[in-house]
Design an enzyme around this catalytic site. Structure first.
Site, PDB file in Angstrom:
ATOM      1  N   GLU A 318       0.825  -1.205   0.000  1.00 56.92           N
ATOM      2  CA  GLU A 318       0.000   0.000   0.000  1.00 56.92           C
ATOM      3  C   GLU A 318       0.868   1.268   0.000  1.00 56.92           C
ATOM      4  O   GLU A 318       0.689   2.158  -0.827  1.00 56.92           O
ATOM      5  CB  GLU A 318      -0.892  -0.042   1.238  1.00 56.92           C
ATOM      6  CG  GLU A 318      -1.777   1.168   1.444  1.00 56.92           C
ATOM      7  CD  GLU A 318      -2.520   1.102   2.757  1.00 56.92           C
ATOM      8  OE1 GLU A 318      -3.514   1.840   2.885  1.00 56.92           O
ATOM      9  OE2 GLU A 318      -2.113   0.346   3.674  1.00 56.92           O
ATOM     10  N   HIS A 319       1.774   1.373   0.951  1.00 57.49           N
ATOM     11  CA  HIS A 319       2.656   2.537   1.075  1.00 57.49           C
ATOM     12  C   HIS A 319       4.101   2.107   0.860  1.00 57.49           C
ATOM     13  O   HIS A 319       4.562   1.163   1.514  1.00 57.49           O
ATOM     14  CB  HIS A 319       2.571   3.159   2.468  1.00 57.49           C
ATOM     15  CG  HIS A 319       1.188   3.489   2.930  1.00 57.49           C
ATOM     16  ND1 HIS A 319       0.519   2.735   3.880  1.00 57.49           N
ATOM     17  CD2 HIS A 319       0.351   4.490   2.588  1.00 57.49           C
ATOM     18  CE1 HIS A 319      -0.676   3.275   4.104  1.00 57.49           C
ATOM     19  NE2 HIS A 319      -0.802   4.338   3.329  1.00 57.49           N
TER      20      HIS A 319
END
Length: 440
Positions: A318-319
């Site tokens: 995600e990040h």
């Protein structure tokens, strides 16, 4: 070859497939379908001990709740929302509508049409995620969605004032103090007092996520959400203390939140672990972050940055934070991520809370095939066609007749035939039998 210096104890990259959660959610949704408001009230009382006269906040209640907040809190909410709105509007402006003449007299185009109604779920629970109101509601309004309703649960029997303020200033048209599966079901299937929406957005716990999964198709959703993920790519120039702090900043989301360091520096790897061990005892959320790091944290040593980027792409997290001497090279080298955070001056927490990009992002490997929530998710790109030239329509009719008959679609072929006949005098042999019948 990369080497794993700290391995995860368990995996959180795949859905758990909890059958008990699925059964419970299915029963709760069915109850709301059958009994409407009565079921919503009963479920809210059961799960949240909350059954006010009306779940929807009126104008006077909103003013009273917002009036309890420190003016600085309100100012900060408005500042962050301005950042989110500015970026979302820039994204919207980048989406051109087109009309092209693909052949003489043949015009094709597309338009971006806002979804008519959206339900935004703003979680409570362990953390009141005020920022989720910015990401879901502000972005929907920037897309031009005319009706946005928003639900958030009470927290320990109290209305979360900052969350309500964020929902209000973001532009929510209806605000309900209502949480859990009952909120998701009410927004999706509707009740006597809640008109159903066309799309749901926003994160939630396992039950909320499962409710969205089960209702997908009946309504649209933004993403299938999993535990928050962070991966940091670091070289020898990275500050190990900063790396450690940033890893734990995301690990505190939940005990199943993976945090991964991929580094080319054995020194950085060792010092990061030392800093994490020192930071955790004094971190207020250290019990959660510590469990996440223990069970889902990883440190991987790569031979060089090219290998580090390949390893990072394999996670499709995600990040992804880039703490290297030349962070922008990741824009070309990396391909699978929800969002990139380039350089030490940037951090994932900025994206989560204040900077303006959307924090609703793909997890569990979904970054391989999708991006996160953005203004375009609230828009339907729809096409239109217009043939203005009779000869062009006749030519397309002849082509359509041949193409459709290859696929044995006689009805389709005849739609083309009639235009070839009307505009260019082509014969229609398939009409002979009923013309003969009419003459007789």
């Amino acid at each position: 070859m990369s080497r794993t210096l700290k391995a995860a104890v368990t995996s959180s990259t795949a859905p758990s497939g909890n059958d008990a959660v699925g059964r419970t959610v299915r029963e709760l949704i069915a109850d709301v379908r059958t009994r409407g408001d009565e079921a919503v009230r009963a479920l809210s009382a059961r799960f949240d001990r909350w059954e006010p006269e009306s779940f929807r906040l009126g104008d006077e209640q909103l003013a009273e709740i917002i009036g309890t907040l420190d003016p600085q809190v309100i100012e900060d909410i408005k500042t962050v929302q301005a950042n989110v709105r500015r970026f979302a509007e820039a994204q919207r402006d980048s989406m051109s509508e087109i009309e092209v003449e693909t052949a003489p007299g043949v015009f094709l185009g597309h338009r971006h049409v806002p979804i008519r109604s959206v339900g935004a779920y703003i979680p409570g629970g362990r953390y009141p995620l005020t920022a989720s109101a910015h990401m879901t509601i502000v972005t929907a309004k920037a897309a031009g969605v005319p009706r946005v309703i928003a639900c958030t649960p009470p927290i320990r029997g109290e209305i979360p004032a900052a969350t309500v303020a964020a929902m209000h200033f973001a532009g929510a048209d209806e605000i309900y103090i209502l949480g859990g599966v009952q909120a998701i079901a009410a927004m999706s299937v509707g009740t006597e007092t809640i008109t159903p929406v066309d799309m749901l957005a926003g994160p939630g716990n396992a039950y909320v996520a499962e409710a969205k999964r089960q209702l997908f198709g009946e309504v649209g959703i933004d993403l299938f959400a999993g535990p928050t993920e962070i991966l940091i790519v670091a070289d020898d120039t990275a500050d190990p203390f900063v790396v450690a702090v940033d890893l734990l900043s995301q690990a505190e989301h939940g005990p199943d939140s993976p945090a991964v360091l991929v580094t080319t520096s054995e020194r950085v790897a060792a010092e990061v672990q030392t800093h994490i061990d020192a930071i955790l005892p004094g971190l207020q959320t250290g019990d959660i972050a510590g469990q996440a790091w223990r069970d889902h944290g990883q440190i991987i040593l790569a031979d060089d940055l090219d290998e580090a980027y390949r390893v990072a792409d394999g996670f499709a997290f995600e990040h992804v934070q880039i703490l290297t001497a030349h962070p922008r090279e990741a824009l070309e080298k990396m391909h699978a991520y929800g969002a990139l955070f380039l350089g030490e001056g940037t951090c994932v927490s900025y994206g989560d809370k204040v900077i303006g990009t959307n924090h609703v992002l793909p997890t569990r490997g979904a970054a391989r095939y999708t991006g996160g929530l953005w203004v375009g998710m609230y828009l339907r790109t729809v096409t239109y066609q217009e043939v203005r030239d009779p000869q062009a329509s006749a030519d397309l009719g002849v082509l359509c007749g041949r193409a459709a008959r290859v696929e044995l679609f006689e009805g389709h072929a005849r739609s083309g035939d009639v235009r070839a006949a009307k505009y260019a005098g082509a014969t229609l042999p398939w009409t002979d039998h009923y013309e003969a019948a009419a003459r007789s």
